[in-house]
Design an enzyme around this catalytic site. Structure first.
Site, mmCIF file in Angstrom:
data_model
loop_
_atom_site.group_PDB
_atom_site.id
_atom_site.type_symbol
_atom_site.label_atom_id
_atom_site.label_comp_id
_atom_site.label_asym_id
_atom_site.label_seq_id
_atom_site.Cartn_x
_atom_site.Cartn_y
_atom_site.Cartn_z
ATOM 1 N N GLU A 277 -3.661 7.583 -3.835
ATOM 2 C CA GLU A 277 -4.237 7.060 -5.086
ATOM 3 C C GLU A 277 -5.612 7.650 -5.343
ATOM 4 O O GLU A 277 -6.372 7.819 -4.391
ATOM 5 C CB GLU A 277 -4.381 5.530 -4.979
ATOM 6 N N HIS B 269 -1.491 0.364 -9.783
ATOM 7 C CA HIS B 269 -2.054 -0.575 -8.791
ATOM 8 C C HIS B 269 -2.656 -1.800 -9.488
ATOM 9 O O HIS B 269 -3.859 -2.067 -9.391
ATOM 10 C CB HIS B 269 -3.104 0.110 -7.901
ATOM 11 N N ARG C 135 0.861 -1.175 0.000
ATOM 12 C CA ARG C 135 0.000 0.000 0.000
ATOM 13 C C ARG C 135 0.896 1.222 0.000
ATOM 14 O O ARG C 135 1.948 1.237 0.652
ATOM 15 C CB ARG C 135 -0.905 0.035 1.232
HETATM 16 C C1 GLV Z 1 -4.794 -5.213 -3.910
HETATM 17 O O1 GLV Z 1 -4.133 -4.248 -3.651
HETATM 18 C C2 GLV Z 1 -5.374 -6.049 -2.919
HETATM 19 O O2 GLV Z 1 -5.284 -5.723 -1.723
HETATM 20 O O3 GLV Z 1 -5.966 -7.078 -3.285
#
Ligand code: GLV
Ligand code: GLV
Length: 322
Positions: A264, A282, A235
């Site tokens: 984001e 992402h 993250r």
């Molecule tokens: C993606 O970032 C997830 O947490 O699945």
């Protein structure tokens, strides 16, 4: 019962839900505003949401009938678990199915940065390639180097195991000892400081919590080797983004590969101007196979939770205690 799905996910998941319940799917392919989520979930029994949906106290408490929340992601920092637990609403995530896929993206970024793949591609398309050159696009070797893995859960373990073909020395930092890594890779559990100082490649695989928020800041970046490469598929807020930009600009480290950002979907303009960083939107779990499996896992958890039973991937099992 009635279910709200905040955005279209792969069909197998939707079909599973439609077999048993009334399903309302956000008809538009975009992130809903909080007001729209509240409106959608208000009279629903089940919610299938994404990591881009902030499911906070206000959203949860606006849905008086809500019995189950299934997050279409392994990370669930977008959901106020405390409030859900107080309301005795089970919350599930999608672990397991995206483990290798995410680890593969971390490796893709590692190589892209180390061997300057994106820069090289731009160079060729810009007709700058004038012939083989002894000093052109020099990067670093991977084989035989030291790999530092921060967070040795499912994804961190998979990422580290994939280093086997590159004969690397593996260090990890984690709350728990990881027997698989120690047995299969001779990996060593070390302090964060030792890992940062010794590793050539550092990859983040921790969830975002109050403990990991800004885990990597200016002080940590300064501890890293000048040739260190930092990879983040966890993250964004695990790294203090401003500090990373400074470190990349001043060449405290050699480069970074990022799939996630602190705010984001906004990516700082300064970051986009730098050549020593490779940026992804992402998309670490974004394969046809995995996104389809995530849809099935989320749907299965939601169906089981709506029956009042314990969903297999429940992240707040306290709700089932008396
Ligand atoms: C993606 O970032 C997830 O947490 O699945
Ligand atoms: C490079 O192409 C080499 O042959 O060394």
């Amino acid at each position: 019962m009635r279910i709200f799905v905040t955005r279209r996910i792969p069909e197998p998941g939707i079909q599973m839900l439609e077999r048993y319940h009334d399903v309302e799917v956000n008809p538009e392919n975009r992130v809903l505003t909080k007001e729209e989520i509240i409106k959608g979930v208000r009279d629903k029994d089940g919610l299938l949401c994404l990591l881009t949906d902030p499911i906070d106290e206000e959203v949860i408490n606006s849905a008086s009938r809500l019995k189950m929340i299934a997050n279409y992601a392994v990370g669930y920092d977008n959901i106020d678990i405390k409030t859900a637990t107080e309301r005795r609403i089970p919350v599930s995530n999608t672990p397991g199915v995206l483990t290798d896929t995410t680890a593969e993206m971390a490796w893709a970024l590692l190589f892209a940065v180390t061997r300057r793949i994106v820069e090289g591609d731009r160079f060729c398309r810009g007709d700058k390639f004038k012939g083989w050159d002894p000093m052109l696009m020099l990067g670093h070797d991977v084989s035989g180097k030291t790999l530092g893995v921060i967070g040795a859960g499912r994804i961190g373990t998979s990422f580290a195991l994939k280093s086997k073909g590159f004969s690397m020395k593996v260090l990890y930092n984690s709350r728990h000892r990881n027997d698989i890594l120690e047995e299969k890779l001779d990996a060593r559990k070390v302090s964060l400081e030792e890992l940062l100082k010794e590793s050539d490649f550092i990859s983040l695989h921790v969830p975002l919590t109050s403990d990991t928020y800004h885990l990597i800041g200016e002080k940590e970046l300064k501890m890293m080797k000048e040739n260190a490469i930092l990879i983040n598929t966890s993250r964004g807020a695990v790294i203090e983004e401003e500090a990373l930009i400074k470190a990349l600009k001043k060449h405290w480290i050699w480069g970074a590969g990022l799939d996630v950002y602190e705010h984001e979907p906004s990516i700082p303009r300064e970051l986009k101007k730098l050549d020593n960083v490779v940026l992804q939107p992402h998309s670490a779990s974004a394969t046809f196979e995995t996104r389809s499996k995530m849809a099935e896992v989320a749907a299965r958890n939601l169906l089981i939770g709506l029956k009042g039973e314990h969903p297999p991937n429940c992240v707040n099992p306290e709700v089932f205690k008396d």
